[in-house]
Scaffold this motif. Structure first.
Motif, mmCIF file in Angstrom:
data_model
loop_
_atom_site.group_PDB
_atom_site.id
_atom_site.type_symbol
_atom_site.label_atom_id
_atom_site.label_comp_id
_atom_site.label_asym_id
_atom_site.label_seq_id
_atom_site.Cartn_x
_atom_site.Cartn_y
_atom_site.Cartn_z
ATOM 1 N N UNK A 462 0.817 -1.206 0.000
ATOM 2 C CA UNK A 462 0.000 0.000 0.000
ATOM 3 C C UNK A 462 0.852 1.258 0.000
ATOM 4 N N UNK A 463 0.211 2.429 -0.093
ATOM 5 C CA UNK A 463 0.922 3.708 -0.206
ATOM 6 C C UNK A 463 1.402 4.245 1.137
ATOM 7 N N UNK A 464 2.421 3.587 1.716
ATOM 8 C CA UNK A 464 2.981 4.011 3.001
ATOM 9 C C UNK A 464 4.358 4.621 2.752
ATOM 10 N N UNK A 465 4.391 5.940 2.629
ATOM 11 C CA UNK A 465 5.626 6.623 2.243
ATOM 12 C C UNK A 465 6.690 6.533 3.326
ATOM 13 N N UNK A 466 6.291 6.554 4.593
ATOM 14 C CA UNK A 466 7.267 6.523 5.688
ATOM 15 C C UNK A 466 7.971 5.167 5.754
ATOM 16 N N UNK A 467 7.185 4.072 5.659
ATOM 17 C CA UNK A 467 7.807 2.748 5.711
ATOM 18 C C UNK A 467 8.658 2.486 4.472
ATOM 19 N N UNK A 468 8.217 3.019 3.332
ATOM 20 C CA UNK A 468 9.035 2.889 2.116
ATOM 21 C C UNK A 468 10.381 3.575 2.315
ATOM 22 N N UNK A 469 10.364 4.767 2.925
ATOM 23 C CA UNK A 469 11.607 5.500 3.169
ATOM 24 C C UNK A 469 12.502 4.714 4.119
ATOM 25 N N UNK A 470 11.915 4.100 5.160
ATOM 26 C CA UNK A 470 12.708 3.317 6.114
ATOM 27 C C UNK A 470 13.390 2.151 5.402
ATOM 28 N N UNK A 471 12.634 1.425 4.550
ATOM 29 C CA UNK A 471 13.209 0.269 3.867
ATOM 30 C C UNK A 471 14.373 0.666 2.962
ATOM 31 N N UNK A 472 14.178 1.715 2.193
ATOM 32 C CA UNK A 472 15.194 2.094 1.212
ATOM 33 C C UNK A 472 16.441 2.642 1.908
ATOM 34 N N UNK A 473 16.275 3.476 2.949
ATOM 35 C CA UNK A 473 17.426 3.993 3.696
ATOM 36 C C UNK A 473 18.198 2.837 4.331
ATOM 37 N N UNK A 474 17.466 1.883 4.881
ATOM 38 C CA UNK A 474 18.116 0.720 5.511
ATOM 39 C C UNK A 474 18.937 -0.056 4.481
ATOM 40 N N UNK A 475 18.343 -0.341 3.324
ATOM 41 C CA UNK A 475 19.046 -1.125 2.300
ATOM 42 C C UNK A 475 20.274 -0.384 1.765
ATOM 43 N N UNK A 476 20.126 0.907 1.556
ATOM 44 C CA UNK A 476 21.240 1.675 1.004
ATOM 45 C C UNK A 476 22.426 1.718 1.960
ATOM 46 N N UNK A 477 22.189 2.038 3.227
ATOM 47 C CA UNK A 477 23.319 2.283 4.119
ATOM 48 C C UNK A 477 23.810 1.026 4.812
ATOM 49 N N UNK A 478 23.048 -0.044 4.798
ATOM 50 C CA UNK A 478 23.606 -1.350 5.166
ATOM 51 C C UNK A 478 24.682 -1.739 4.153
ATOM 52 N N UNK A 479 24.382 -1.485 2.895
ATOM 53 C CA UNK A 479 25.367 -1.798 1.850
ATOM 54 C C UNK A 479 26.582 -0.886 1.947
ATOM 55 N N UNK A 480 26.372 0.401 2.264
ATOM 56 C CA UNK A 480 27.497 1.329 2.420
ATOM 57 C C UNK A 480 28.439 0.833 3.504
ATOM 58 N N UNK A 481 27.863 0.374 4.632
ATOM 59 C CA UNK A 481 28.701 -0.127 5.725
ATOM 60 C C UNK A 481 29.385 -1.435 5.347
ATOM 61 N N UNK A 482 28.640 -2.324 4.717
ATOM 62 C CA UNK A 482 29.174 -3.646 4.390
ATOM 63 C C UNK A 482 30.313 -3.551 3.374
ATOM 64 N N UNK A 483 30.137 -2.716 2.357
ATOM 65 C CA UNK A 483 31.130 -2.617 1.284
ATOM 66 C C UNK A 483 32.100 -1.460 1.490
ATOM 67 N N UNK A 484 31.968 -0.751 2.630
ATOM 68 C CA UNK A 484 32.840 0.371 2.966
ATOM 69 C C UNK A 484 32.863 1.423 1.848
ATOM 70 N N UNK A 485 31.667 1.766 1.392
ATOM 71 C CA UNK A 485 31.524 2.796 0.368
ATOM 72 C C UNK A 485 31.626 4.172 0.994
ATOM 73 N N UNK A 486 31.838 5.181 0.165
ATOM 74 C CA UNK A 486 31.938 6.552 0.658
ATOM 75 C C UNK A 486 30.586 7.005 1.214
ATOM 76 N N UNK A 487 30.611 7.563 2.414
ATOM 77 C CA UNK A 487 29.383 8.064 3.021
ATOM 78 C C UNK A 487 29.115 9.495 2.571
ATOM 79 N N UNK A 488 27.832 9.858 2.438
ATOM 80 C CA UNK A 488 27.518 11.232 2.028
ATOM 81 C C UNK A 488 27.743 12.218 3.166
#
Length: 651
Positions: A462-488
């Motif tokens: 369903x159209x839950x913008x807050x939970x969508x934001x939580x999922x995407x932020x989690x996926x993006x920065x878990x990968x940043x930490x795991x792969x030691x990518x440059x942080x913004x």
């Protein structure tokens, strides 16, 4: 540099200094090489000893320092004259394509208008000048100018238009732009007359053509043939627009190329004024970084220019960059040059030698004017070159102000010190269907498109913008930490307090990251209105006309565009699958077969019942497919009409 590289560099410098001591005081060419032995720069010199030594002594600008830092060895070839050095340099550059010389020359050949040497001649725009007995006119400064002139000539003169002779007359014959030699006999004298008129036109003698067109226009008007008169009038206006862009005339009616150049901040701009039949008709500017002596590199450019553009004028005018003023005034100019007296100047021996060498090679008069109209034309070329360079650097400054400068001031306004790397997120869905999210990256205020990312939302229904934001932020920065990518340096979310709180909760409480999060709030016109930052979020006061605010607008527009584009792609794919899969009697095998045969859902929808027989589908099922797809299209159009409002309500 590693110890091995430092040792290798020291050995190279010692070898170079030993060779410098042996350089002769004769003219010739030198070839600079890098560590791999690749030739990276070719130059010429009147005195090899002085010119080559100058690279390894004294101070240089940044660009020349970069060239010198790569030199590990050099060779030289002695010639008997400056002219030989000029020709040899041109040939060596063509053979080796040295990296730093490639930047010195223009990266394209210039267009010409060609009258072919055939039984039935025609007009062409070409960038190759061949020894094929055809007539060439030019060069033109760009393809558009050449094409516009050819288009005008096509309307004025009915030469053959087809590259291959057709079997019957074509449209050009019916509109009066071709004599149709494919079907009717055309005499050589007819062609000769037209070729002579075209040659006269392209050589600057278009005044007679204009008089003839004006006469025909007046005759047509008197005979009440107003459409015909309008056509002649349009042709006159075209000639005026294309052929008379000039502000200097000379009475001798010679074809000349007038050169001028300017240098600033390691860059050179060469300006060429094209004078044809005594009238300046066009100009062309070329900008490039230069690495050696400015006048030497300018002369190298001129040499390369004529090696690529062999249609020569009658005279070439070159500037004198180091004039020596005398006490004498000009008492009389050439008869056609009614100018104010100017100070006479002397041409240095070195510059005169370069002009003489070019003249001997090209067999064309090469002149460095000391006074009069020709010197004034050189001054115009130099001034245009200065203006072009000034414009380049002003544009660079403006671009830096809009990008890097804006990012630095944005970071200062937020109190985070630097906003060099910004990552921005936006979500997109329609009534909860096919939810997606997208991330764009801006580095130093400029989009870094290779780092953009798309996300298919997995866990949110369903159209839950807050939970969508939580999922995407989690996926993006878990990968940043795991792969030691440059942080913004900062994260931007499309939305207000709710979206910011969702992102901060994931970053701080789940991942332990302390990255500033900002929210971009839109107004009722769907435009960026406010920047919110902090915890709790507060509005950051930014001027609506500031470059920082414009940067945020560009970021929000770009991430929204990227998210919407991805969402539409996803929705289009899912619509194909759902539309066919929902039809009774259509399984995966038949769906693939239908798409392979027809190519798209649209073509299936537009097919006739009998078209389905080719894929083994009978009339009854075909009618069911068509009925279902057309009903689906009507429902889709109804949803699409509401799409902007759904997006607005979400944001």
């Amino acid at each position: 540099m590693t110890p091995e590289e430092l040792t290798e560099r020291g050995q190279s410098l010692e070898r170079i200094h030993n060779k410098l001591a042996l350089l002769p005081d004769q003219p010739g060419c030198y070839l600079m090489k890098n560590r791999e032995g690749t030739i990276i720069y070719v130059g010429k010199a009147k005195v090899l000893k002085n010119r080559v030594r100058s690279y390894f002594s004294g101070s240089h600008d940044g660009k020349t320092q970069r060239l010198v830092s790569e030199i590990r060895d050099f060779e030289y070839i002695v010639t008997s004259s400056n002219m030989e050095a000029l020709i040899l340099e041109c040939n060596l550059i063509k053979k080796h394509h040295p990296r730093y010389n490639v930047l010195l020359k223009d990266d394209k050949t210039f267009p010409y208008i060609k009258i072919t040497n055939e039984r039935h001649p025609r007009l062409e725009v070409t960038r190759r000048v061949l020894k094929d007995k055809a007539k060439y006119f030019g060069p033109y400064p760009n393809g558009f100018a050449a094409q516009q002139t050819k288009k005008l000539l096509d309307r004025l003169y009915p030469l053959r238009k087809c590259s291959t002779m057709p079997d019957r007359v074509c449209l050009y014959y019916h509109i009066g732009q071709c004599l149709a030699p494919c079907e009717y006999e055309v005499t050589e004298s007819e062609y000769e007359d037209m070729v002579q008129e075209i040659s006269k036109f392209l050589s600057g003698g278009h005044e007679e053509i204009k008089k003839e067109l004006r006469r025909k226009m007046e005759e047509a008007a008197e005979e009440l043939q107003f459409e015909r008169a309008k056509e002649f009038r349009d042709q006159l206006m075209s000639i005026q627009a294309i052929m008379e862009k000039q502000n200097i005339n000379t009475a001798d009616q010679l074809d000349r190329d007038v050169f001028g150049f300017a240098v600033d901040k390691g860059w050179m701009c060469v300006q060429i004024l094209y004078v044809r039949q005594g009238k300046m008709i066009e100009r062309h500017a070329t900008k490039f970084p230069f690495y050696g002596d400015a006048y030497d590199d300018f002369m190298s450019f001129v040499t390369q220019y004529y090696s690529e553009n062999p249609a020569l004028p009658r005279e070439i005018l070159l500037p004198n960059p180091d004039p020596v003023e005398t006490e004498e005034s000009v008492d009389a100019a050439e008869p056609s040059e009614t100018l104010m007296p100017v100070t006479d100047v002397e041409v240095s021996e070195e510059n005169k030698a370069g002009a003489d060498a070019l003249q001997e090679w090209l067999k064309v008069k090469v002149h460095i004017p000391k006074r009069g109209l020709k010197k004034q034309m050189i001054g115009m070329a130099i001034e245009n070159a200065r203006v072009t360079l000034d414009e380049k650097f002003k544009l660079l400054e403006r671009s830096e102000e809009r990008t890097l400068g804006a990012a630095e001031r944005l970071g200062a306004a937020l109190g985070i010190g630097s906003a060099r790397r910004i990552e921005a997120f936006d979500n997109s869905n329609i009534q909860g269907s096919d939810p997606v999210s997208a991330m764009v990256v801006f580095i130093d205020g400029k989009p870094a498109k290779k780092e953009y990312r798309k996300y298919k939302v997995r866990t949110v229904q369903g159209p839950d913008d807050y939970e969508t934001m939580r999922e995407v932020i989690r996926r993006r920065y878990e990968r940043v930490l795991k792969e030691q990518l440059e942080q913004p340096d900062m994260i931007v979310v499309d939305g207000g307090k709710g979206q910011m709180s969702a992102a901060l909760d994931v970053l701080e409480n789940e991942l332990g990251l302390a990255i500033p999060v900002c929210g971009l709030v839109k107004d009722n016109k769907h435009k960026t209105a406010q920047l919110m930052a902090g915890d709790p979020p507060e509005v950051v006061p930014l001027g609506r006309d500031s470059q920082e605010f414009y940067l945020l607008q560009r970021i929000q527009d770009e991430v929204h565009r990227f998210a919407i584009t991805f969402h539409r792609e996803r929705r289009a794919k899912s619509m194909v699958t759902s539309a066919l899969d929902s039809i009774p009697g259509i399984g995966e095998k038949r769906r693939k077969m239908l798409l392979k045969h027809f190519g798209s859902l649209k073509k299936i929808r537009e097919a006739a019942v009998e078209d389905f027989r080719q894929v083994g589908i009978g009339e009854k099922l075909a009618r069911t497919i068509l009925s279902s797809l057309r009903d689906e299209e009507e429902q889709h159009e109804a949803v699409a009409d509401d799409e902007p409002y759904e997006e607005k309500s979400r944001e």
